[in-house]
Scaffold this motif. Structure first.
Motif, short mmCIF file in Angstrom:
data_model
loop_
_atom_site.label_atom_id
_atom_site.label_comp_id
_atom_site.label_asym_id
_atom_site.label_seq_id
_atom_site.Cartn_x
_atom_site.Cartn_y
_atom_site.Cartn_z
N MET A 207 0.83 -1.20 0.00
CA MET A 207 0.00 0.00 0.00
C MET A 207 0.87 1.26 0.00
SD MET A 207 -3.33 -0.58 -0.01
CE MET A 207 -2.95 -1.79 -1.29
N PRO A 208 0.41 2.34 -0.64
CA PRO A 208 1.13 3.61 -0.60
C PRO A 208 0.69 4.45 0.59
CG PRO A 208 -0.68 3.80 -2.12
CD PRO A 208 -0.74 2.39 -1.57
N ALA A 209 1.33 5.59 0.76
CA ALA A 209 0.89 6.56 1.77
C ALA A 209 -0.34 7.29 1.26
CB ALA A 209 2.02 7.55 2.06
N PHE A 210 -1.16 7.78 2.21
CA PHE A 210 -2.36 8.53 1.88
C PHE A 210 -2.32 9.88 2.57
CE2 PHE A 210 -3.54 4.08 1.30
CZ PHE A 210 -4.16 4.11 0.07
N GLN A 211 -3.26 10.75 2.19
CA GLN A 211 -3.28 12.10 2.77
C GLN A 211 -3.63 12.07 4.25
OE1 GLN A 211 -5.92 14.76 0.70
NE2 GLN A 211 -4.84 16.57 1.39
N SER A 212 -4.48 11.14 4.66
CA SER A 212 -4.83 10.99 6.07
C SER A 212 -3.65 10.36 6.81
CB SER A 212 -6.08 10.11 6.21
OG SER A 212 -6.29 9.76 7.55
N SER A 213 -3.19 11.05 7.85
CA SER A 213 -2.05 10.52 8.62
C SER A 213 -2.41 9.23 9.34
CB SER A 213 -1.57 11.58 9.62
OG SER A 213 -2.64 11.97 10.48
N ALA A 214 -3.66 9.12 9.82
CA ALA A 214 -4.09 7.89 10.49
C ALA A 214 -4.12 6.72 9.52
CB ALA A 214 -5.46 8.09 11.13
N LEU A 215 -4.62 6.97 8.31
CA LEU A 215 -4.66 5.92 7.30
C LEU A 215 -3.26 5.52 6.89
CD1 LEU A 215 -6.21 4.14 5.31
CD2 LEU A 215 -6.39 6.11 3.77
N THR A 216 -2.37 6.49 6.77
CA THR A 216 -0.99 6.19 6.40
C THR A 216 -0.31 5.33 7.46
OG1 THR A 216 -0.82 8.25 5.15
CG2 THR A 216 1.24 7.24 5.87
N ALA A 217 -0.53 5.66 8.73
CA ALA A 217 0.08 4.87 9.82
C ALA A 217 -0.42 3.43 9.80
CB ALA A 217 -0.22 5.53 11.15
N ASP A 218 -1.70 3.23 9.52
CA ASP A 218 -2.25 1.88 9.48
C ASP A 218 -1.71 1.10 8.29
OD1 ASP A 218 -3.74 2.28 11.78
OD2 ASP A 218 -5.49 3.01 10.69
#
Length: 383
Positions: A207-218
């Motif tokens: 998975m790539p990083a997303f704009q949401s920091s919470a989503l990125t951490a998960d």
């Protein structure tokens, strides 16, 4: 005054009056000048002069000027490569997963558009995932998709929709709880094993990083699960994380494309990908596909049919004699035999170079004959 005189005067007056009336009635109606009656105010104060009204200014209409249109310069666009007809025995690359897999599948179609030996088949479901098997069950669907397309390689990418609770034995487990994580790891391993059935190469794109920091951490946590499960099944995990973050590891909307140009990679929602972003996604997987499928991934028409047998690779002869030469120092003076042919007679000298003679004794070599600094008396003598 006598009566006769009075009668004459009366008759004269009547005659004059009758003549005047005849003259008045003889005039045409348009020639009579009507008299305007004065009002009492005009009788005492006189008639007011009419108010002069200033004429309205004439507004000049703007002159219509017809300007010549400037010739627009059109920038020549780079023509997209024409699609190449695929070979009958082209190897199939099967792409399965969620909307991220749909993006990488679209990028792979563009990547192998001019490759006749590779055909990309996309079987994706944008809202699917590993958690909601009641919505779409990948372990049940994957064997049928593999039997249908007969792929030489499988590309998997899913997990962007899995940040939710999971039903395990009728119990709703919260996201990233201990029971949730254990079941999720088991499902990832099962999908990887099914994709690897028959020894086919498996590429699981993270998975790539997303704009949401919470989503990125998960997503970083889920990527670790994917890597462990895929490598245990014998597949390869393709890490794309660095391609969509900056130097500090933060999400970026724009970045370098596959040609190093700064372009927009992500949509305004911070989740989906632009056309350039999809192509960059596919770039990471494309490299591994070309490495694993070898000659089939070569661009151009390639060799077909019996022509492949004409290519013969001849191994090097083991007993071939190799001629070796001694290394030559870069400090060798050019006049100490360096200009003589190999095998020729060596020139005998004093053993000292011109530089050493100049430094030690102040001796310099004579200038070539005819040069401006040639001061010899006998010009015919050779040095």
């Amino acid at each position: 005054m006598s009566k006769t005189t009075i009668h004459r005067i009366v008759r004269l007056g009547i005659a004059l009056f009758a003549g005047a009336s005849v003259v008045v009635t003889a005039l045409p109606a348009g020639a009579q000048e009507p008299r305007e009656r004065k009002t009492i105010l005009e009788f005492f104060f006189g008639k007011r002069k009419p108010r002069e009204v200033a004429p309205e200014p004439q507004i000049r209409k703007p002159r219509t000027v017809t300007r010549k249109k400037k010739a627009t310069t059109t920038v020549a666009k780079t023509p997209e490569p024409a699609a190449v007809e695929k070979l009958a025995d082209a190897k199939v690359v099967l792409v399965v997963g969620d909307f991220i897999a749909g993006s990488v599948g679209e990028g792979l179609v563009a990547a192998f558009e001019t490759t006749p030996g590779i055909r990309v088949e996309r079987r994706t479901n944008g809202s699917s995932g590993i958690v909601r098997d009641d919505y779409y069950n990948w372990p049940e669907s994957l064997p049928g998709l593999i039997a249908e397309t007969k792929p030489a390689l499988v590309v998997v990418s899913m997990g962007a929709n899995d940040r939710q609770q999971m039903s395990i034995g009728g119990v709703k487990e919260k996201f990233r709880s201990e029971a949730w994580t254990k079941e999720y790891e088991a499902r990832v391993a099962r999908i990887a094993t099914l994709a690897r059935e028959g020894g086919k190469p498996l590429l699981w794109m993270g998975m790539p990083a997303f704009q949401s920091s919470a989503l990125t951490a998960d997503m970083t946590t889920l990527n670790n699960i994917y890597r462990a499960g895929v490598e245990k099944a014998g597949g390869e995990f393709v890490d794309i994380w660095d391609g969509f973050v900056d130097e500090e590891g933060k999400f970026v909307t724009s970045g370098s494309d596959i040609n190093g140009q700064q372009v927009r990679l992500r949509g305004s929602d911070g989740i989906n990908f632009t056309k350039a972003g999809k192509r960059k996604l596919a770039f990471y997987v494309e490299k591994e596909i070309r490495r694993l499928l070898g000659d089939a991934a070569a661009d151009g028409p390639g060799l077909q049919g019996d022509l492949k047998d004409l290519v013969v690779a001849t191994p090097p002869v083991e007993d071939a004699e190799i001629t070796k030469t001694q290394p030559i120092s870069l400090a060798d003076p050019a006049l100490d035999g360096g200009t003589a042919l190999l095998g020729g007679a060596a020139l005998k000298g004093s053993g000292k170079s011109l530089r050493e003679k100049l430094v030690e004794k102040g001796e310099i070599a004579d200038a070539p004959l005819g040069r401006v600094d040639d001061f010899r008396l006998d010009k015919t003598a050779t040095p």
